[in-house]
Design an enzyme around this catalytic site. Structure first.
Site, short mmCIF file in Angstrom:
data_model
loop_
_atom_site.label_atom_id
_atom_site.label_comp_id
_atom_site.label_asym_id
_atom_site.label_seq_id
_atom_site.Cartn_x
_atom_site.Cartn_y
_atom_site.Cartn_z
N GLU A 414 0.84 -1.20 0.00
CA GLU A 414 0.00 0.00 0.00
C GLU A 414 0.88 1.26 0.00
OE1 GLU A 414 -2.34 -0.44 3.51
OE2 GLU A 414 -2.90 -2.49 3.00
N LEU A 443 -5.90 -2.14 -0.66
CA LEU A 443 -5.76 -2.14 0.79
C LEU A 443 -6.32 -3.44 1.35
CD1 LEU A 443 -6.51 0.96 3.02
CD2 LEU A 443 -6.86 -1.36 3.85
N GLU A 445 -4.28 -6.79 3.33
CA GLU A 445 -3.03 -7.48 3.65
C GLU A 445 -3.05 -8.94 3.21
OE1 GLU A 445 -2.89 -3.75 5.29
OE2 GLU A 445 -4.47 -5.23 5.71
N GLN A 467 2.08 -2.24 5.85
CA GLN A 467 2.26 -0.85 6.26
C GLN A 467 2.50 -0.69 7.76
OE1 GLN A 467 -0.91 2.35 5.48
NE2 GLN A 467 0.40 2.38 3.66
N TYR A 471 -1.54 -4.22 11.17
CA TYR A 471 -2.33 -4.61 9.99
C TYR A 471 -2.02 -6.03 9.53
CZ TYR A 471 -3.12 0.47 9.54
OH TYR A 471 -3.45 1.78 9.77
N HIS A 516 -0.68 2.00 15.19
CA HIS A 516 0.57 2.49 14.62
C HIS A 516 1.73 2.32 15.59
CE1 HIS A 516 -2.76 4.72 12.65
NE2 HIS A 516 -2.11 4.28 11.59
#
Length: 729
Positions: A414, A443, A445, A467, A471, A516
């Site tokens: 991505e 998008l 995985e 990413q 994910y 994140h």
């Protein structure tokens, strides 16, 4: 009477009632030549009697797999509609397909293959007794253990690779006009993996990309005991963008063959995906222990018996004058006797006898060849040797050098193309190497990893980007159940080399939260054969990435390359503008073997064992500890699987005290494996670990409350040394 006996009795009685002049059930003008139908019938008979033999073998104590293909023998017509060089990733009820393809190709005894698999015999030619799978390299049948359509993303990757390899001018494992056949059940179409894979194929085809995959849904109306709603499959897949839909009665040999030919021809000509929906029946329950009487009415079972595909083929042969009803029964009995004889031989086959023998295909390691391949990477072309770089810059330069060295290598994920990734790590690569080699994906995985699996299987060298580590978790089965198992279930005859670059770990500032700043590695650490690389320094990042790519090319290695987001652009270590976290970009000759750690310092009081963000944390804590008169050394593991046990023991014994600094969670984190390795090896010194909390990582400054800190390290080191002093006293 057993289910096998009941099915046998019904077939015999129905055939005995046939008349040679009876009208054929096949469609007028069918493409299925009556004499070709004889070959189809023999394949169906082999499959049916193999199911019966498997249950007989179970009764003898040497049959370990009884999920059969009875009722699905119409897929033999599918095999005849394809070429024996078309790669096939098959549903677990594909016995007749396998038998028909073996007859097409010649030289393969399909019955022996299947029954050796049932007996878990070491001589079984694909998995070697490790599991009952359909697969043979000579037949272009790729072994699958999936029961939930997890092989569909790989099939899409294989289909994509055929045209992409041609475009790149590199070798491909399949003919340029091949059709990829991927079969599955009607219950599996509802799984997110199937939905995602079919969507990714349509997404690619909608954009005009070649996608020659034939999705085959063998619809028997049941998912174990749960009925599929009437007409659901057609409604769900009969009108999708860029997906041609074909449907036929899979129990009618001529209808199944004609429609399969039409669907395969469409895919072969247009290089676009198609969905072939074959209605079928299921006999003998889901598996040997399944009692259909608990959830099916007798009338339903009787209706299925009337649709028996073997009976339909027998009717076709008798009506065409190829066989009389008695000849049908004679042929039926002849195949039964031959299959039973093979089953008796399979009972005496040798099983696997050692753990070493079983595990041998999982992760072959040829470090000398890997080292040589890594050193063949072209010399830097975007960064002068010895120029200090950040981790992000080191990875960018290394990807460029590897793309320059390996024309079959592709980089994707991505946002990796025009944007160059969220953190700019792939910036400029698409402009330099083109959209055929560096490109964006949708998008999903599962689709990204499936693309990598199919590309590696087909002869390309994929480097896929996930990413964020968070994910990955919805797609981990593509690593666990598909990537890591392929060599195991094919004894190395098939392999899917790949490097999954994964941005992860915590400590990001100004941006974060759980998705994140994920620090969960437990699901990766127990995957057999998976290499987990975790560089902390720029020079290590470059050399280790070269190693992972080389190991993929040489040994088919599957690697998870974990990149610490918080260190991507870090330049300083102890104070601002000290540039102590920069490192010279290494020459192509520099190589980090899999499973080798790196040591900082020579202190004799305490060994800190760490990785990732833990390395700068430990080095900073060490400086303050040394100001207190405590001499430390720091071991950067670098590889989390396999752990560098020899280096770990050497550095642990050098001080007799070990503090494991682990930024992952206390439960299921890396430190559990480190401590266990020390104990298993007989280390008798003091051990303590400091870890992040068993918590998800919150947003903002609160993240620091659950992540391991420098203060935690100093405090734990002080306690460890204090305890050691009291013990000696």
């Amino acid at each position: 009477m057993s289910a096998v006996e009941d099915l046998d009795r019904h077939f015999r009685e129905a055939v005995a009632g046939l008349r040679s002049a009876e009208a054929a059930t096949g469609r007028p003008g069918s493409e299925l030549d009556p004499r070709a139908a004889l070959d189809l019938f023999d394949a169906q008979l082999e499959s049916r009697h193999t199911d019966a033999a498997a249950r007989w073998m179970q009764q003898q104590g040497r049959g370990y797999y009884t999920i059969g293909s009875s009722g699905h023998e119409g897929n033999a017509a599918l095999a005849l509609a394809l070429r024996p060089t078309d790669p096939a990733l098959l549903h677990y009820r594909s016995g007749a397909f396998y038998c028909a393809r073996a007859r097409q190709a010649g030289g393969v005894d399909a019955v022996r293959d299947m029954l050796l698999g049932v007996a878990a015999g070491a001589e079984e030619p694909i998995a070697g007794g490790r599991h009952k799978v359909y697969g043979r390299h000579e037949l272009a049948v790729i072994p699958q253990t999936s029961t939930i359509a997890s092989h569909l993303p790989r099939a899409v990757g294989v289909a994509w690779s055929i045209a992409r390899a041609k475009r790149l001018g590199t070798e491909c494992a399949w003919p340029g006009d091949a059709v990829v056949c991927c079969s599955f059940g009607d219950a599996s179409v509802n799984h997110s993996t199937a939905a995602g894979a079919i969507n990714s194929a349509c997404h690619a085809a909608y954009q005009g990309l070649p996608m020659p995959v034939l999705f085959v849904c063998e619809d028997n109306g049941l998912g174990i005991s749960v009925p599929t709603p009437h007409d659901w499959v057609r409604r769900a897949y009969g009108d999708r963008p860029a997906l041609a839909y074909f449907a036929a009665d899979g129990c009618d040999p001529s209808a199944a063959f004609d429609t399969a030919c039409e669907a395969a021809a469409h895919v072969r000509k247009h290089r676009q995906p198609a969905f072939l929906h074959l209605s079928m029946v299921r006999f003998l329950g889901h598996a040997g222990s399944d009692a259909e009487a608990a959830y099916r009415a007798p009338s339903e079972v009787a209706a299925d018996l009337r649709r028996d595909p073997l009976l339909a083929t027998a009717r076709l042969l008798t009506s065409a004058g190829i066989l009389t009803p008695q000849q049908v029964l004679d042929r039926y009995d002849e195949v039964s006797g031959r299959v039973l004889a093979v089953a008796k031989q399979a009972l005496d086959s040798e099983p696997l006898i050692t753990a070493t023998q079983i595990a041998a295909p999982i992760a072959p390691r040829r470090p000398d060849l890997v080292a040589a391949a890594a050193r063949r990477t072209s010399e830097p072309t975007t960064a002068p040797v010895d120029e200090p770089v950040t981790i992000a810059q080191a990875i960018t330069h290394t990807l460029a050098d590897l793309l320059g060295s390996h024309p079959e290598m592709v980089v994707f994920g991505e946002d990796v193309g025009r944007k160059g990734g969220v953190y700019g790590v792939t910036r400029g690569l698409q402009r330099r190497f083109g959209t055929a080699r560096v490109f964006d994906t949708l998008l999903d995985e599962q689709a990204i990893l499936g693309l990598a699996l199919g590309a590696g299987l087909s002869g390309l060298l994929p480097v896929a980007e996930i990413q964020y580590l968070a994910y990955l978790h919805n797609a981990e089965d593509q690593l666990r159940g598909e990537a890591a198992t392929l060599q195991f279930f094919s004894q190395g005859r098939y392999r899917n080399p790949l490097v999954a670059r994964i941005a992860g770990y915590g400590y990001q500032r100004g941006f974060g939260g759980h998705f994140h700043n994920d620090n969960a590695l437990g699901a990766l650490r127990d995957i057999p054969g998976l290499v987990i690389a975790s560089p902390s320094r720029p020079d290590d990042a470059a050399a280790m990435l070269r190693t992972c790519v080389a190991a993929g090319k040489v040994d088919g290695t599957v690697s998870a390359f974990l990149e610490p987001i918080a260190l991507y652009h870090t330049r300083d270590l102890h104070e601002e503008q000290d540039n102590a976290w920069l490192a010279p970009y290494p020459s192509a000759a520099e190589h980090v073997p899999i499973g080798r750690a790196r040591t900082y310092g020579t202190g004799a009081d305490l060994t800190l064992v760490t990785f990732g963000n833990g390395l700068p944390i430990s080095l900073r804590a060490t400086r303050r500890l040394e100001q207190q008169g405590i001499a430390c050394r720091v071991l950067d593991l670098r590889w989390l699987a396999p752990l560098p046990v020899d280096d770990l023991l050497r550095e642990a014994r050098a001080t007799g005290r070990v503090l494991v600094v682990d930024e992952t969670r206390r439960t299921g984190g890396v430190s559990e494996g480190v401590v266990t390795a020390l104990v298993d090896a007989g280390f008798t010194g003091a051990i303590r670990r400091v870890t992040s909390a068993d918590s998800f990582i919150p947003l903002g400054r609160a993240a620091q409350l659950v992540l391991v800190s420098e203060a935690d390290v100093e405090h734990a080191a002080g306690e460890l040394l204090s305890e050691g002093s009291r013990t000696r006293g």
